[in-house]
Design a protein around this motif. Structure first.
Motif, short mmCIF file in Angstrom:
data_model
loop_
_atom_site.label_atom_id
_atom_site.label_comp_id
_atom_site.label_asym_id
_atom_site.label_seq_id
_atom_site.Cartn_x
_atom_site.Cartn_y
_atom_site.Cartn_z
N ARG A 156 0.83 -1.20 0.00
CA ARG A 156 0.00 0.00 0.00
C ARG A 156 0.87 1.26 0.00
N THR A 199 -1.57 5.23 -6.79
CA THR A 199 -1.11 4.41 -5.67
C THR A 199 -1.40 2.94 -5.96
N GLU A 201 -3.20 1.16 -4.21
CA GLU A 201 -4.64 0.98 -3.99
C GLU A 201 -5.43 1.31 -5.27
N LEU A 212 -2.79 -6.75 -2.51
CA LEU A 212 -2.33 -5.60 -1.74
C LEU A 212 -1.73 -6.08 -0.42
N GLU A 214 0.32 -4.70 3.31
CA GLU A 214 0.66 -3.57 4.16
C GLU A 214 2.14 -3.22 3.97
#
Length: 295
Positions: A156, A199, A201, A212, A214
């Protein structure tokens, strides 16, 4: 989980594949995954020596995997450079060759790139699922190269973009072909022309990123993906192969776009080249700060 040592049946250290200068290759027999991390000299971009390493990497994998094709199931590419997957093409080289009016050199560079991508798109002719791990920004050719992978895992917040329009050019080594097939012609054209940064995201919402993670958890996400998909590896690989047949990207198409890119490069003005070089300078200034932050 640390890399699993190579066992006696797979003496990796004796094969040239595991001794490349700008690519660090590790074989994990337990997961059937061949992990590769880029560690480019200087700026994190596709310099000619790194491209040569990629060709040697692909040839080396094909040679090393002979006789163990059933064991080598996943090919993972990531970057060791903190905060950056790849900044793309060698802009210093481009500016130099444009000033020298050396169209042949520009075409050779582009053809080298698209041959690597086209071969990766086809899994090197092996029963592989290819996975790109993006833990830092992927710009220009760095973004283009990602689209030749079956699966893209991104942390992310990392940025994706095609900034070539800043200096009057366009991404000529795969973006038009891959994005048109993934997003449709209108959306692909808009992404290429507007140069907007996205991004991870955003890319996930568009379907260009598949998993995705973290921040800092990208490698774990790749391992989780491999663990979840191992039993369905054959089916996944067959689907990716079938989709290539449904909507093929040919080497002839990629080469034709490289020719258009080379011609467009030679039409750049001196002020465009200066913008290109200022971008290189900004990237060079960023490099020490990123390296210090990682220490």
């Amino acid at each position: 989980m640390p890399p699993i040592p190579v066992n006696d049946r797979t003496p990796a250290t004796s094969h040239p594949l595991f001794g490349l200068r700008q690519l660090e290759v590790v074989w994990e027999a337990e997961t059937g995954a061949l992990w590769t991390h880029m560690r480019p000299n200087g700026r994190p971009s596709y310099n000619p020596a790194l491209l040569n390493d990629f060709h040697a990497w692909q040839d080396g994998i094909a040679d090393w995997a002979t006789g163990r094709e059933a064991d080598v199931r996943y090919l993972v590419l990531a970057s060791r450079f903190p905060g950056v997957f790849s900044l793309g093409g060698d802009l210093n080289l481009f500016a130099k060759k444009i000033r020298e009016r050396d169209r042949d050199a520009l075409v050779r560079y582009g053809q080298s790139c698209v041959r690597i991508l086209h071969r990766n798109l086809h899994g090197l002719g092996l029963p592989l699922v290819t996975v790109a791990l993006v833990q830092g920004d992927a710009l220009g050719g760095g973004f283009e190269s990602l689209m030749s992978f079956n699966v893209i895992v991104a942390e992310r917040g990392v940025k994706f973009g095609l900034p070539e329009n800043l200096f009057g050019l366009f991404p000529g080594m795969g973006a038009a072909s891959f994005l048109t097939r993934s997003l449709g012609a209108a959306k692909a054209q808009d992404m290429i022309l507007n140069g907007t940064m996205h991004t991870a995201e955003d890319m996930y919402e568009m379907g260009l990123v598949h998993v995705l993670a973290e921040p800092g958890e990208g490698e774990r996400a790749v391992r989780d993906y491999i663990s979840r998909s191992r039993r369905r590896h054959s089916a996944h690989r067959a689907v990716y192969q079938a989709m290539r047949e449904v909507n093929p990207v040919t080497l002839a198409e990629l080469d034709a776009i490289v020719e258009i890119w080379a011609d467009a490069s030679l039409r750049l003005r001196e002020q465009d080249l200066k913008i290109m070089e200022r971008l290189v300078g900004a990237q060079d200034r960023l490099r020490p700060a990123l390296l210090m932050a990682a220490e």
